[in-house]
Structure formats: C-alpha cells, structure tokens
Design an enzyme around this catalytic site. Structure first.
Site, PDB file in Angstrom:
ATOM      1  N   MET A 120     -37.779 -16.492 -11.620  1.00 49.33           N
ATOM      2  CA  MET A 120     -39.049 -17.263 -12.211  1.00 49.33           C
ATOM      3  C   MET A 120     -40.037 -17.326 -11.003  1.00 49.33           C
ATOM      4  O   MET A 120     -41.124 -18.119 -10.970  1.00 49.33           O
ATOM      5  CB  MET A 120     -38.795 -18.556 -12.535  1.00 49.33           C
ATOM      6  N   GLY A 133     -33.639 -15.786  -0.847  1.00 49.54           N
ATOM      7  CA  GLY A 133     -32.380 -15.733  -2.031  1.00 49.54           C
ATOM      8  C   GLY A 133     -32.662 -14.578  -2.940  1.00 49.54           C
ATOM      9  O   GLY A 133     -31.671 -14.084  -3.363  1.00 49.54           O
ATOM     10  N   HIS A 134     -33.905 -14.676  -3.321  1.00 46.41           N
ATOM     11  CA  HIS A 134     -34.009 -13.731  -4.389  1.00 46.41           C
ATOM     12  C   HIS A 134     -33.992 -12.384  -3.957  1.00 46.41           C
ATOM     13  O   HIS A 134     -33.451 -11.529  -4.590  1.00 46.41           O
ATOM     14  CB  HIS A 134     -35.583 -13.784  -4.985  1.00 46.41           C
ATOM     15  N   LYS A 164     -26.364 -20.286  -5.970  1.00 48.49           N
ATOM     16  CA  LYS A 164     -26.926 -21.575  -5.971  1.00 48.49           C
ATOM     17  C   LYS A 164     -26.999 -22.310  -7.212  1.00 48.49           C
ATOM     18  O   LYS A 164     -26.593 -23.469  -7.349  1.00 48.49           O
ATOM     19  CB  LYS A 164     -28.410 -21.425  -5.194  1.00 48.49           C
ATOM     20  N   ASP A 165     -27.062 -21.419  -8.313  1.00 48.12           N
ATOM     21  CA  ASP A 165     -27.157 -22.242  -9.621  1.00 48.12           C
ATOM     22  C   ASP A 165     -25.841 -21.758 -10.448  1.00 48.12           C
ATOM     23  O   ASP A 165     -25.766 -21.013 -11.027  1.00 48.12           O
ATOM     24  CB  ASP A 165     -28.478 -21.643 -10.546  1.00 48.12           C
ATOM     25  N   GLN A 198     -25.511 -22.392 -13.785  1.00 49.73           N
ATOM     26  CA  GLN A 198     -26.222 -21.499 -14.575  1.00 49.73           C
ATOM     27  C   GLN A 198     -25.419 -20.071 -14.906  1.00 49.73           C
ATOM     28  O   GLN A 198     -25.356 -19.568 -15.987  1.00 49.73           O
ATOM     29  CB  GLN A 198     -27.523 -21.344 -14.048  1.00 49.73           C
ATOM     30  N   SER A 239     -36.957 -22.300  -4.397  1.00 51.51           N
ATOM     31  CA  SER A 239     -38.303 -22.128  -4.613  1.00 51.51           C
ATOM     32  C   SER A 239     -39.137 -23.683  -4.398  1.00 51.51           C
ATOM     33  O   SER A 239     -40.365 -23.718  -4.091  1.00 51.51           O
ATOM     34  CB  SER A 239     -38.954 -21.667  -5.977  1.00 51.51           C
ATOM     35  N   ARG A 240     -38.317 -24.664  -4.481  1.00 46.85           N
ATOM     36  CA  ARG A 240     -38.841 -25.970  -4.553  1.00 46.85           C
ATOM     37  C   ARG A 240     -39.047 -26.535  -3.015  1.00 46.85           C
ATOM     38  O   ARG A 240     -39.707 -27.325  -2.979  1.00 46.85           O
ATOM     39  CB  ARG A 240     -38.056 -26.924  -5.144  1.00 46.85           C
TER      40      ARG A 240
HETATM   41  O1  PAF Z   1     -32.509 -19.277 -12.089  1.00 46.19           O
HETATM   42  C1  PAF Z   1     -33.904 -18.867 -12.736  1.00 46.19           C
HETATM   43  O2  PAF Z   1     -34.835 -18.647 -11.975  1.00 46.19           O
HETATM   44  C2  PAF Z   1     -34.003 -18.991 -14.082  1.00 46.19           C
HETATM   45  O3  PAF Z   1     -33.287 -20.050 -14.741  1.00 46.19           O
HETATM   46  C3  PAF Z   1     -33.875 -17.623 -14.773  1.00 46.19           C
HETATM   47  C4  PAF Z   1     -32.231 -17.057 -14.681  1.00 46.19           C
HETATM   48  C5  PAF Z   1     -34.503 -16.772 -14.011  1.00 46.19           C
HETATM   49  C6  PAF Z   1     -34.017 -17.694 -16.401  1.00 46.19           C
HETATM   50  O4  PAF Z   1     -35.392 -18.168 -16.497  1.00 46.19           O
END
Ligand code: PAF
Length: 282
Positions: free
Chosen positions: A30, A36-37, A151-152, A155, A188-189
């Site tokens: 996002m 991390g990305h 981290k998520d 998710q 990001s936060r």
């Molecule tokens: O982890 C994120 O940044 C979001 O939840 C993702 C996987 C890009 C979906 O919008």
C-alpha cells in the site's frame, strides 16, 4: 523500471513475459515503502526473473475511515526507492481499475474464524477487504510467487488459507520481519511517531523476546497478563497479546505440547496502532 497504471497494460506485459518463459514474482503493497517492503522485493528478485510491486491503498480493508485518510502516501519516494533497488515493474492502479462497476461480484470467502481473532476482533471486516484485494491483484498479475511479510502474521495466514481454498496456482513466500536497530518492527506507520514514542515502542520487541523463557515457567494466560502490564508500564496502550497456534490462530493452552506457536500483539502509542509478532516454536 516500467510503471503501469492500467490493468490491461500490465496484463499484456505479463503475458509477453510468460511467452518468453520468464517467472513472475509479485509483492503487493500500500506504498509508504520502507526496508521491510524492500526485503519482499529482494527476495522476489533472488527467486524470479521479473519482479512486480503494486502500490494500492485499498479502501475496502480500512474499517476506520480516519485511518484511511491518515494513511501515509509517499508516491514519489516510493517510486524512487523501487527504481533504485532495480524493481522491474510497478503497478499503480486506481480504485476504479481494481473495483470497476462491471466486475462480477465474488462471494465472500468463509475464513473459518481465522478473521475473528486478534486483528480481526479489533478491525471487523478488515480481512474480508484484504482477501478481496489480494484475490483481485492475483487474478490480474497471475504471478508464480507471491511475497508477503511476516509482520502481518494473521494476514499471510489468511492469504495462505485463501490460496488453498481457491486452489490458486501461486506459491506464497513469507519474508521475515525487518526491524530497526532498536528492535522496533519497520512499519509505514512509524513515520507518525515522535522519537520518544519510537523509544517506548521498542519495549514491544523486548517483551516479545522474553516470552519463550517466560512460557517455560508460566501458563500462556499468565504470560499474556504480564506482557500487557509491562507494555503499559513502558507507556503504551496494549490491545492484545495472543499466544496462538501458527496455523489455526487459536490460543495455545499448553506451550510444551504445541509444535507451531506464535505470539502476536498490537499496541497504541501517540494515536498510532503498532503490530508485531514472534514465532516462538516451529
Ligand atoms: O499488507 C499490506 O500492505 C496490505 O494489506 C496488502 C497485502 C497490500 C493488501 O492491500
């Protein structure tokens, strides 16, 4: 680096790559990118011929409209960072490209309770939105491998479940958490935190690091209570600590008997909600 904004242009590109026998790695984001990305991208680059990163702030996964409004948008910086790291393709669709009016509606996937605990309990509907957007992005990009961050934790567990349920031909690769030197998980936060808050927030990692030893002596319930107290003393407002089975996300009652255990937590500081986790046993 090529930037695509239109679904049809990206699809054409991917099809051409496939015809040339190239493998495709995909990291959905996002934006507001950080190291991390970049770890997702680097893992993709090491494993695939073509690495695609998407930047799309998905409105359907924000249960709090304020959080969506405040979500950092740093497009110029994101693109420069990806370019510098040698990313092949950036996909930056608009909301109408991802959710066009004529898109046939897919029935909501029953996440069998994976979405009701931890983050799900505090952010109703959040994971339905994540599943919706990742499924849509996978339909568009059709990658060989999908890269997501540890981290998520909840998710990727849910996305893994979705891939199994829909029998999607993609391999999910989970990339370990990247931390600041202080131990604070990259997010990001974090840019919204003062230096003092960042310092206080390091107690999350410190407390997570002590859990394995604590579980040798105390029950998971006792450990959870002590952890939350410690975060409060450090100046945070903890939401939860859940010591769960890493696959079912159900609470662990006897640490010694489980084979895959993860501790997941969320805490607030300066109006920012931070999450973190640690795999305690695998
Ligand atoms: O982890 C994120 O940044 C979001 O939840 C993702 C996987 C890009 C979906 O919008």
């Amino acid at each position: 680096m090529i930037l695509f904004k239109k679904v049809s242009d990206l699809k054409k590109f991917v099809e051409a790559q496939r015809l040339m026998g190239k493998s495709i790695g995909f990291s959905p984001t996002m934006g507001a990118l950080h190291s991390g990305h970049m770890a997702l991208l680097h893992t993709s680059q090491a494993q695939c011929d073509i690495s695609i990163v998407s930047i799309f702030v998905n409105p359907t996964q924000f249960n709090d409209p304020e959080d969506l409004k405040k979500y950092p948008r740093t497009e110029g910086n994101d693109l420069a960072m990806l370019d510098k790291e040698g990313c092949d393709v950036v996909f930056m669709p608009g909301v109408d490209d991802i959710y066009p009016k004529n898109l046939p509606e897919t029935p909501k996937l029953d996440l069998e309770g994976l979405d009701k605990v931890m983050e799900g309990a505090f952010r109703p509907g959040h994971f339905d939105g994540v599943v919706q957007v990742v499924k849509r992005l996978l339909d568009i990009v059709a990658p060989d491998k999908l890269y997501m961050g540890q981290k998520d934790f909840q998710q990727f567990t849910i996305i893994n479940f979705m891939i199994e349920q829909y029998k999607l031909p993609v391999e999910l690769v989970v990339v370990p958490i990247v931390r600041e030197d202080s131990g604070l998980a990259k997010s990001s936060r974090n840019v919204r935190l003062s230096e003092a808050a960042k310092q206080k927030a390091t107690s999350i990692f410190q407390q997570l690091s002590g859990l394995r030893a604590a579980l040798e002596k105390f029950s998971p319930k006792e450990v959870e209570t002590k952890f939350l107290k410690a975060l409060e003393i450090a100046g945070l407002e903890p939401e939860y600590l859940c010591i769960v089975n890493g696959k079912t996300l159900q609470p662990v009652s006897d640490f010694s008997k489980e084979s895959y255990v993860v501790a997941c937590t969320a805490a607030w500081i300066e109006g920012v909600r931070l999450i973190d986790n640690m795999i305690l046993k695998q």
